[in-house]
Design a protein around this motif. Structure first.
Motif, PDB file in Angstrom:
ATOM      1  N   ARG A 187       0.824  -1.213   0.000  1.00  0.00           N
ATOM      2  CA  ARG A 187       0.000   0.000   0.000  1.00  0.00           C
ATOM      3  C   ARG A 187       0.856   1.260   0.000  1.00  0.00           C
ATOM      4  NH1 ARG A 187      -5.182  -1.357   0.676  1.00  0.00           N
ATOM      5  NH2 ARG A 187      -5.540  -3.419   1.574  1.00  0.00           N
ATOM      6  N   ASN A 188       2.029   1.153   0.583  1.00  0.00           N
ATOM      7  CA  ASN A 188       2.942   2.301   0.679  1.00  0.00           C
ATOM      8  C   ASN A 188       4.306   1.895   0.133  1.00  0.00           C
ATOM      9  OD1 ASN A 188       1.036   3.969   2.431  1.00  0.00           O
ATOM     10  ND2 ASN A 188       1.346   2.174   3.727  1.00  0.00           N
ATOM     11  N   PRO A 189       4.425   1.715  -1.188  1.00  0.00           N
ATOM     12  CA  PRO A 189       5.667   1.178  -1.759  1.00  0.00           C
ATOM     13  C   PRO A 189       6.905   2.000  -1.425  1.00  0.00           C
ATOM     14  CG  PRO A 189       3.910   1.214  -3.399  1.00  0.00           C
ATOM     15  CD  PRO A 189       3.408   1.990  -2.226  1.00  0.00           C
ATOM     16  N   ASP A 190       6.735   3.310  -1.264  1.00  0.00           N
ATOM     17  CA  ASP A 190       7.898   4.160  -0.990  1.00  0.00           C
ATOM     18  C   ASP A 190       8.410   4.006   0.437  1.00  0.00           C
ATOM     19  OD1 ASP A 190       5.446   5.347  -0.207  1.00  0.00           O
ATOM     20  OD2 ASP A 190       6.488   7.243   0.112  1.00  0.00           O
ATOM     21  N   ALA A 191       7.607   3.376   1.311  1.00  0.00           N
ATOM     22  CA  ALA A 191       8.002   3.264   2.710  1.00  0.00           C
ATOM     23  C   ALA A 191       9.287   2.464   2.889  1.00  0.00           C
ATOM     24  CB  ALA A 191       6.873   2.625   3.522  1.00  0.00           C
ATOM     25  N   LYS A 192       9.521   1.522   1.973  1.00  0.00           N
ATOM     26  CA  LYS A 192      10.724   0.695   2.116  1.00  0.00           C
ATOM     27  C   LYS A 192      12.004   1.507   1.907  1.00  0.00           C
ATOM     28  CE  LYS A 192       9.425  -2.188  -1.185  1.00  0.00           C
ATOM     29  NZ  LYS A 192       8.349  -1.538  -1.959  1.00  0.00           N
ATOM     30  N   TRP A 193      11.878   2.631   1.185  1.00  0.00           N
ATOM     31  CA  TRP A 193      13.058   3.479   0.965  1.00  0.00           C
ATOM     32  C   TRP A 193      13.133   4.629   1.973  1.00  0.00           C
ATOM     33  CZ3 TRP A 193      10.273   1.995  -3.608  1.00  0.00           C
ATOM     34  CH2 TRP A 193      10.927   0.981  -4.337  1.00  0.00           C
ATOM     35  N   ARG A 194      12.037   4.847   2.680  1.00  0.00           N
ATOM     36  CA  ARG A 194      12.023   5.935   3.661  1.00  0.00           C
ATOM     37  C   ARG A 194      12.429   5.474   5.052  1.00  0.00           C
ATOM     38  NH1 ARG A 194       7.369   7.551   4.809  1.00  0.00           N
ATOM     39  NH2 ARG A 194       5.979   6.380   3.436  1.00  0.00           N
ATOM     40  N   MET A 195      12.615   4.166   5.242  1.00  0.00           N
ATOM     41  CA  MET A 195      13.016   3.672   6.548  1.00  0.00           C
ATOM     42  C   MET A 195      14.467   4.071   6.836  1.00  0.00           C
ATOM     43  SD  MET A 195      12.895  -0.180   8.128  1.00  0.00           S
ATOM     44  CE  MET A 195      11.201  -0.392   7.618  1.00  0.00           C
ATOM     45  N   ARG A 196      14.671   4.732   7.946  1.00  0.00           N
ATOM     46  CA  ARG A 196      15.992   5.258   8.287  1.00  0.00           C
ATOM     47  C   ARG A 196      16.769   4.270   9.144  1.00  0.00           C
ATOM     48  NH1 ARG A 196      14.563  11.546   9.960  1.00  0.00           N
ATOM     49  NH2 ARG A 196      13.596  12.149   7.979  1.00  0.00           N
ATOM     50  N   PRO A 197      18.092   4.355   9.109  1.00  0.00           N
ATOM     51  CA  PRO A 197      18.895   3.514   9.999  1.00  0.00           C
ATOM     52  C   PRO A 197      18.498   3.745  11.457  1.00  0.00           C
ATOM     53  CG  PRO A 197      20.276   4.557   8.347  1.00  0.00           C
ATOM     54  CD  PRO A 197      18.920   5.185   8.217  1.00  0.00           C
ATOM     55  N   GLY A 198      18.356   2.668  12.190  1.00  0.00           N
ATOM     56  CA  GLY A 198      17.980   2.784  13.598  1.00  0.00           C
ATOM     57  C   GLY A 198      16.487   2.787  13.842  1.00  0.00           C
ATOM     58  N   ALA A 199      15.678   2.825  12.768  1.00  0.00           N
ATOM     59  CA  ALA A 199      14.217   2.880  12.933  1.00  0.00           C
ATOM     60  C   ALA A 199      13.685   1.644  13.648  1.00  0.00           C
ATOM     61  CB  ALA A 199      13.537   3.040  11.581  1.00  0.00           C
ATOM     62  N   LEU A 200      14.216   0.477  13.294  1.00  0.00           N
ATOM     63  CA  LEU A 200      13.748  -0.760  13.924  1.00  0.00           C
ATOM     64  C   LEU A 200      14.028  -0.742  15.424  1.00  0.00           C
ATOM     65  CD1 LEU A 200      12.600  -3.613  13.872  1.00  0.00           C
ATOM     66  CD2 LEU A 200      14.855  -4.443  13.178  1.00  0.00           C
ATOM     67  N   GLU A 201      15.229  -0.309  15.806  1.00  0.00           N
ATOM     68  CA  GLU A 201      15.596  -0.286  17.221  1.00  0.00           C
ATOM     69  C   GLU A 201      14.679   0.631  18.022  1.00  0.00           C
ATOM     70  OE1 GLU A 201      17.684  -0.132  14.695  1.00  0.00           O
ATOM     71  OE2 GLU A 201      18.634  -2.099  14.968  1.00  0.00           O
ATOM     72  N   ILE A 202      14.305   1.770  17.416  1.00  0.00           N
ATOM     73  CA  ILE A 202      13.400   2.702  18.091  1.00  0.00           C
ATOM     74  C   ILE A 202      12.036   2.056  18.297  1.00  0.00           C
ATOM     75  CG2 ILE A 202      12.133   4.878  17.822  1.00  0.00           C
ATOM     76  CD1 ILE A 202      14.603   5.952  16.326  1.00  0.00           C
ATOM     77  N   ARG A 203      11.541   1.384  17.271  1.00  0.00           N
ATOM     78  CA  ARG A 203      10.244   0.733  17.367  1.00  0.00           C
ATOM     79  C   ARG A 203      10.252  -0.403  18.390  1.00  0.00           C
ATOM     80  NH1 ARG A 203       7.194   4.638  16.344  1.00  0.00           N
ATOM     81  NH2 ARG A 203       6.896   5.230  14.167  1.00  0.00           N
ATOM     82  N   LEU A 204      11.333  -1.156  18.450  1.00  0.00           N
ATOM     83  CA  LEU A 204      11.422  -2.242  19.425  1.00  0.00           C
ATOM     84  C   LEU A 204      11.327  -1.701  20.850  1.00  0.00           C
ATOM     85  CD1 LEU A 204      14.232  -4.471  17.841  1.00  0.00           C
ATOM     86  CD2 LEU A 204      11.755  -4.879  17.838  1.00  0.00           C
ATOM     87  N   LYS A 205      11.963  -0.564  21.090  1.00  0.00           N
ATOM     88  CA  LYS A 205      11.899   0.081  22.412  1.00  0.00           C
ATOM     89  C   LYS A 205      10.475   0.545  22.706  1.00  0.00           C
ATOM     90  CE  LYS A 205      14.098   3.847  25.028  1.00  0.00           C
ATOM     91  NZ  LYS A 205      12.930   4.733  25.210  1.00  0.00           N
ATOM     92  N   ASP A 206       9.828   1.152  21.710  1.00  0.00           N
ATOM     93  CA  ASP A 206       8.448   1.609  21.888  1.00  0.00           C
ATOM     94  C   ASP A 206       7.516   0.445  22.207  1.00  0.00           C
ATOM     95  OD1 ASP A 206       9.283   4.174  21.276  1.00  0.00           O
ATOM     96  OD2 ASP A 206       8.634   4.068  19.174  1.00  0.00           O
ATOM     97  N   GLN A 207       7.695  -0.667  21.494  1.00  0.00           N
ATOM     98  CA  GLN A 207       6.831  -1.834  21.691  1.00  0.00           C
ATOM     99  C   GLN A 207       7.001  -2.425  23.089  1.00  0.00           C
ATOM    100  OE1 GLN A 207       8.284  -4.122  18.406  1.00  0.00           O
ATOM    101  NE2 GLN A 207       7.406  -2.700  16.908  1.00  0.00           N
TER     102      GLN A 207
END
Length: 295
Positions: A182-202
């Motif tokens: 649905r958001n094809p451009d999202a795969k290129w907009r993900m920044r380094p460290g984004a996953l780590e931030i989300r893991l902390k939020d979760q």
């Protein structure tokens, strides 16, 4: 995904259909399907509340927001995977339910319909800006048992609730990898460290939910991600910290699908932590659902 990774990635690159959820507070699916016949609406494969409008790769989205059924609150735009995630929570009339990451209210609306207007439904979000559309959406849908708690400063909007909720729903902040079609451009907009931030939020929102659930109550943890660290790994870590919680086996949560439970179990990916839906496997966006019960 192992040897299936190419096929899964190809499915994530395909055009997503337009899925609608029929609001059970106001309408029946058969009647809405008939009124949307001109758009080619058909029942979704899994959800008993869903209608699907299949679109070609270059087709424009139909003007759903101008349809009478939408204006009167009989339908909402919601991917079938998101509809199933709400169904898996098994929210019931009369329960106290907290939507902890309510955002614009998509799952709040689904939960309200499941509760049939009976019980207490509280919706909140750490980002009060995300809550802006929820009031108008609840009004249009005919929801009268929902209470919106908007954060104010550092005050906890749920400070009065301690170990009393039957159900806490976490539509967790995540990378959104399951919505790439649905958001094809999202795969290129993900920044380094984004996953780590989300893991902390979760991890933080899971900790918050743990203190809100009463004994015998449950947490429904949902992501629109296909990444293991956000899904099974996060659940295993939580249970290790909170042994009073146990994962409900996927086959138990699938009973909400009635006669389709067996077929869904063959299509979706079952893990010890819950369900994983993907465009390739279930024809939905990528969603992970885990239901945890407190002893």
């Amino acid at each position: 995904f192992g040897d299936d990774r190419v096929a899964e990635a190809m499915a994530m690159a395909s055009r997503a259909p337009l899925d609608l959820r029929v609001n059970a507070l106001k309408a029946k699916r058969e009647k809405v399907q008939a009124s949307l016949k001109h758009l080619g609406a058909e029942p979704t494969p899994w959800s008993p509340l869903g209608l699907r409008i299949t679109l070609s790769a270059d087709a424009r989205n139909p003007g759903i927001h101008a349809e009478e059924d939408f204006i009167k609150g009989a339908i909402e735009v919601q991917d079938e995977g998101s509809q199933l995630a709400a169904l898996f929570t098994a929210a019931k009339p009369g329960e106290q339910v907290i939507d902890l990451c309510a955002g614009a209210g998509g799952k709040t609306l689904a939960l309200a319909a499941m509760m049939g207007g009976k019980g207490r439904l509280i919706a909140t979000d750490a980002d009060k800006r995300q809550l802006a559309p929820i009031h108008e959406r609840l009004s249009r849908a005919g929801v009268h048992n929902a209470e919106i708690r908007t954060p104010k400063g550092d005050a906890d909007p749920l400070a009065d609730i301690k170990a009393s909720a039957d159900l806490v729903v976490i539509d967790a902040p995540c990378t959104g990898t399951g919505t790439w079609r649905r958001n094809p451009d999202a795969k290129w907009r993900m920044r380094p460290g984004a996953l780590e931030i989300r893991l902390k939020d979760q991890a933080e929102v899971l900790e918050r939910a743990a203190g809100l659930v009463k004994p015998g109550g449950r947490i429904a943890y949902i992501t629109c991600s296909v990444l293991q660290p956000e899904n099974g790994d996060q659940i295993r870590a939580f249970v290790a910290r909170h042994p009073e919680f146990a994962v409900q086996p996927p086959e138990q949560t699938a009973t909400v699908l009635w006669d389709k439970a067996e077929a869904f179990a063959e299509a979706a990916l079952q893990t010890p932590e819950g369900w994983l839906m993907t465009p390739r496997r279930t024809g939905t966006d990528g969603f992970f659902v885990s239901v945890l019960k407190k002893a």
